[in-house]
Design a protein around this motif. Structure first.
Motif, short mmCIF file in Angstrom:
data_model
loop_
_atom_site.label_atom_id
_atom_site.label_comp_id
_atom_site.label_asym_id
_atom_site.label_seq_id
_atom_site.Cartn_x
_atom_site.Cartn_y
_atom_site.Cartn_z
N ARG A 116 0.67 -1.27 -0.33
CA ARG A 116 0.03 0.24 -0.05
C ARG A 116 1.04 1.50 0.14
O ARG A 116 0.57 2.21 -0.75
N LEU A 117 2.22 1.34 0.78
CA LEU A 117 2.88 2.29 0.82
C LEU A 117 3.80 2.34 -0.58
O LEU A 117 3.30 3.44 -0.79
N ALA A 118 4.13 0.91 -0.67
CA ALA A 118 4.79 1.11 -2.11
C ALA A 118 4.01 2.20 -3.74
O ALA A 118 3.64 2.96 -4.05
N ALA A 119 2.35 2.06 -3.32
CA ALA A 119 1.58 2.65 -4.34
C ALA A 119 1.27 4.00 -4.19
O ALA A 119 1.16 4.38 -5.33
N LEU A 120 1.19 4.19 -2.75
CA LEU A 120 1.30 5.99 -2.33
C LEU A 120 2.29 6.39 -3.67
O LEU A 120 2.60 7.70 -3.72
N TYR A 121 3.75 5.31 -2.77
CA TYR A 121 4.95 6.16 -3.28
C TYR A 121 5.10 5.97 -4.89
O TYR A 121 5.00 7.25 -5.41
N ALA A 122 4.57 5.05 -5.77
CA ALA A 122 4.77 5.38 -6.97
C ALA A 122 3.61 7.04 -7.40
O ALA A 122 3.97 7.14 -8.62
N ASP A 123 2.31 6.73 -7.33
CA ASP A 123 1.82 7.25 -7.65
C ASP A 123 0.62 8.31 -6.82
O ASP A 123 -0.31 8.12 -5.99
N PRO A 124 1.58 9.08 -5.90
CA PRO A 124 1.01 10.31 -4.84
C PRO A 124 -0.31 10.34 -4.96
O PRO A 124 -0.70 10.71 -4.41
N PRO A 125 -0.77 11.55 -6.26
CA PRO A 125 -2.46 11.57 -6.29
C PRO A 125 -2.51 10.88 -6.01
O PRO A 125 -3.88 11.10 -5.30
N ALA A 126 -2.98 9.37 -6.61
CA ALA A 126 -3.66 9.16 -6.72
C ALA A 126 -3.84 7.92 -5.40
O ALA A 126 -5.05 7.84 -4.62
N GLY A 127 -2.80 7.75 -4.55
CA GLY A 127 -2.68 6.97 -3.20
C GLY A 127 -3.11 8.50 -2.52
O GLY A 127 -3.97 8.18 -1.56
N LEU A 128 -2.71 9.86 -2.55
CA LEU A 128 -3.78 10.41 -1.59
C LEU A 128 -4.96 10.92 -1.57
O LEU A 128 -5.35 10.73 -0.40
N ALA A 129 -5.68 10.13 -2.30
CA ALA A 129 -6.97 10.20 -2.95
C ALA A 129 -7.59 9.24 -1.53
O ALA A 129 -8.86 9.15 -1.37
N ARG A 130 -6.63 7.95 -2.24
CA ARG A 130 -7.14 6.92 -0.46
C ARG A 130 -7.26 6.96 0.10
O ARG A 130 -7.57 6.67 1.10
N LEU A 131 -6.18 7.96 0.36
CA LEU A 131 -5.79 8.50 2.06
C LEU A 131 -6.70 8.47 2.75
O LEU A 131 -6.93 8.48 3.86
#
Length: 335
Positions: A116-131
């Protein structure tokens, strides 16, 4: 013990202010959920929210708050943008965090990254929306039902700080705000377990944020990279926050509202569902629902949905009404 020292100039002293932060409380409370035995004062809260959180996927948030906690990435709980921001306001700011700030924060976390953190690192805008969605669901279950009481306690703490400043100036405020914080000859000293060094706030001011779930230590971000230096410190009286008083409902309040409604307000010291209130008060669920509707229409009770549960909680107006009607000690709360 290590000491972090921050030099405060005239501009910094002129820009000392207070704020409360529902986002910070949500993030800090993760440590309690993960390791409740370390936070005995919050065990009543933990017992109530654990069943509700079982219906929430909050693993991404959990990954960002390791226990033991050496560091929490700054972007997860940046300084609140206003004195009393809503959770929606803070989550909007979170979702707008620049990608480079997200990656720098994740680089500070110890150990390997979860998927999950790897996905956030790879694509911060999409990961931040999920967060942001994850935190919103977590807040609905674990923080929102209790926020009126938490906010009342935090606002009281802000008032205490303002009284310190009114009586003894900035020196009195910074020397009395917490035992791990001191002020001497233009320099703020903060005792830390893991941080040390010296910084200059350079006119950025200082934001003071009292906390319910921060634990017994202070949390700070005073580095040169911080746009807004912030110091989070434990609020007084947290140990009594989840207590239910054993005294009966105020007789004065019962004469105004009626005994049943006064009793229900008394029981709502802890947010509760209709069926739980009916069981505790020995009333039919329909009767309780009728009186709760009247109290809600009067602005004394609010509702919060936590998964499949609809919880009722006292509003700030109700807290003030009860405090004004009860003799000292009757409400089960300590100053």
């Amino acid at each position: 013990m290590q000491v972090l020292s921050a030099t405060l100039g005239v501009g910094d002293l002129a820009n000392i202010r207070f704020a409360v932060s529902p986002l910070w409380e949500a993030v800090a409370s993760v440590r309690v959920v993960k390791h409740p035995d370390w936070f005995p004062e919050h065990l009543p809260w933990h017992r109530q929210v654990q069943p509700r959180l079982s219906a929430v996927d909050w693993r991404l948030l959990a990954d960002l708050v390791p226990v033991p906690t050496v560091v929490i990435p700054g972007f997860v709980c940046s300084p609140p943008p206003a004195a009393q921001p809503t959770i929606e306001c803070e989550l909007a700011a979170l979702a707008a965090t620049p990608p480079e700030v997200v990656r720098a924060g994740l680089d500070e976390l110890p150990g390997p990254r979860s998927p999950r953190l790897a996905a956030l690192y790879a694509d911060p805008p999409a990961g931040l929306a999920r967060l942001a969605d994850t935190i919103a669901a977590y807040v609905d279950a674990a923080i929102a039902p209790y926020w009126p009481r938490m906010r009342t306690l935090l606002e009281r703490e802000v008032l205490v700080g303002a009284q310190f400043m009114a009586a003894d100036g900035v020196r009195g405020l910074l020397n009395r705000i917490d035992r791990y914080v001191s002020w001497d000859d233009g320099t703020l000293h903060v005792d830390h377990l893991t941080r040390a060094g010296a910084v200059d706030l350079d006119g950025r001011g200082l934001l003071l944020v009292p906390s319910v779930f921060g634990g017994s230590r202070v949390w700070s971000n005073l580095s040169e990279r911080a746009t807004q230096p912030v110091l989070r410190y434990p609020a007084r009286g947290v140990g009594t926050l989840w207590e239910r008083g054993t005294a009966p409902a105020s007789e004065a309040l019962a004469r105004v509202l009626g005994r049943t409604r006064a009793t229900l307000l008394h029981e709502l010291a802890v947010p509760s569902a209709t069926t739980e209130l009916a069981r505790r008060c020995g009333l039919a669920a329909g009767t309780v629902s009728h009186h709760l509707t009247a109290l809600r229409d009067a602005g004394l009770v609010g509702t919060h949905r936590a998964g499949r549960f609809l919880l009722y909680a006292r509003t700030s107006s109700a807290e003030a009404l009860i405090a004004g009607a009860a003799p000292t000690g009757e409400t089960g709360q300590a100053e």
